[in-house]
Design a protein around this motif. Sequence first.
Motif, short mmCIF file in Angstrom:
data_model
loop_
_atom_site.label_atom_id
_atom_site.label_comp_id
_atom_site.label_asym_id
_atom_site.label_seq_id
_atom_site.Cartn_x
_atom_site.Cartn_y
_atom_site.Cartn_z
N GLY A 145 0.79 -1.23 0.00
CA GLY A 145 0.00 0.00 0.00
C GLY A 145 0.82 1.28 0.00
N LYS A 146 2.15 1.13 -0.03
CA LYS A 146 2.98 2.33 -0.06
C LYS A 146 2.88 2.96 -1.45
CE LYS A 146 6.65 3.58 2.78
NZ LYS A 146 7.53 3.12 3.80
N LYS A 147 2.60 4.25 -1.52
CA LYS A 147 2.45 4.88 -2.84
C LYS A 147 3.81 5.19 -3.46
CE LYS A 147 -2.22 6.47 -2.55
NZ LYS A 147 -2.72 5.12 -2.50
N ILE A 148 4.78 5.57 -2.60
CA ILE A 148 6.14 5.83 -3.06
C ILE A 148 7.07 5.00 -2.19
CG2 ILE A 148 7.93 7.59 -3.41
CD1 ILE A 148 5.67 9.70 -3.43
N PRO A 149 7.83 4.07 -2.77
CA PRO A 149 8.71 3.25 -1.93
C PRO A 149 9.78 4.10 -1.25
CG PRO A 149 9.14 2.87 -4.26
CD PRO A 149 7.93 3.73 -4.19
N ALA A 150 10.18 3.68 -0.06
CA ALA A 150 11.18 4.45 0.69
C ALA A 150 12.27 3.51 1.20
CB ALA A 150 10.52 5.15 1.86
N CYS A 151 13.44 4.09 1.48
CA CYS A 151 14.58 3.32 1.99
C CYS A 151 14.28 2.87 3.42
CB CYS A 151 15.83 4.19 1.95
SG CYS A 151 17.28 3.34 2.60
N GLU A 152 14.52 1.58 3.68
CA GLU A 152 14.23 1.06 5.02
C GLU A 152 15.27 1.52 6.04
OE1 GLU A 152 14.03 -3.09 4.23
OE2 GLU A 152 12.11 -2.92 3.18
N GLU A 153 16.43 1.95 5.55
CA GLU A 153 17.49 2.41 6.46
C GLU A 153 17.30 3.87 6.85
OE1 GLU A 153 20.08 0.58 7.67
OE2 GLU A 153 19.30 -1.20 6.66
N CYS A 154 17.06 4.72 5.84
CA CYS A 154 17.08 6.16 6.12
C CYS A 154 15.78 6.87 5.76
CB CYS A 154 18.25 6.82 5.40
SG CYS A 154 18.04 6.91 3.62
N ASN A 155 14.80 6.09 5.27
CA ASN A 155 13.47 6.62 4.97
C ASN A 155 13.41 7.58 3.78
OD1 ASN A 155 10.90 6.03 5.78
ND2 ASN A 155 10.65 7.96 6.91
N ASN A 156 14.50 7.71 3.05
CA ASN A 156 14.51 8.56 1.86
C ASN A 156 13.55 7.97 0.82
OD1 ASN A 156 15.51 9.34 -0.91
ND2 ASN A 156 16.91 10.58 0.32
N ASP A 157 12.74 8.82 0.18
CA ASP A 157 11.80 8.26 -0.80
C ASP A 157 12.12 8.73 -2.23
OD1 ASP A 157 10.90 10.85 -0.85
OD2 ASP A 157 8.78 10.34 -0.57
N LEU A 158 13.42 8.97 -2.47
CA LEU A 158 13.84 9.33 -3.84
C LEU A 158 14.52 8.15 -4.53
CD1 LEU A 158 15.27 12.90 -3.13
CD2 LEU A 158 13.16 12.35 -4.33
N LEU A 159 14.19 6.93 -4.08
CA LEU A 159 14.79 5.74 -4.69
C LEU A 159 14.48 5.71 -6.18
CD1 LEU A 159 13.65 2.96 -2.17
CD2 LEU A 159 15.46 4.64 -1.91
#
Length: 254
Positions: A145-159
């Motif tokens: 259900g995540k609309k934009i995936p994010a980094c599990e380490e640092c929560n950045n969503d610019l992957l």
Amino acid sequence: MIPIVEQDVVRVVIDWLKESSNIIILTGPELSLESGIPDFADSKFNPNIREFRENPAVREAYWQKIGKLYPVLSQAEPNSAHKAVAELEIICNVDYIFTGSTDGLQQKSGSSSVVELLGSILWVTCPNCGKDYSLEQINTQLQDGKKIPACEECNNDLLKPPISFPGQPLPHWELREAWMKLNNCDLFFIIGAYLDDSPLSSLQTIAAESGSKIAIVNERQSEADNYADAVIYGKPTMVISHIVSQIKKDIKAS
Ligand SMILES: [Zn+2]
């Protein structure tokens, strides 16, 4: 069947493949398009990098599109063209297979010396901490259900995958590698790639300047055909399979 008018050209290309000692193959996204896999490096498919970074709605639209295509991509198998290219690597003097595809199907077909010139859709990197994720892991986030995936380490969503989006430079090391190898090849064999408006158009120029023969297999005509020594028109799945079986017959008969 290859049309009769093309038979002579096919024969010429078969002889070149048998006689050449340093062959470079370039495969394009057309091989995978025959299996319903889109061109993930197409500038029309990808958003502008600035908009992607600045606008969450653009990122969401991109990842929703990838999420929809994931089932097709994850179940895709190499088709007869990918497999025939892998066989060419064994029966002819192929130095390298450069590919403009990003879906990994050429490697999956068993080819060993594949260099991806436009990156890969199969993994994703966090621009902040550098952690890599498989596309499968990203898809799990999307399915959850995540609309934009994010980094599990640092929560950045610019992957993003290591594919050049419009506004980004091309992978430099890989292209340099291709330019260097093309200077020393005697046959540049382009399969399922239209180089006219492609970021890879320089490759054909370099091969021509180095004196290498250039052969093309594509379904449709294009500007680049004018600078080739031989062009076979037809679906790569059909043409390359035919060429490989003919070379194998020749080898058996000799
Ligand atoms: Zn991170």
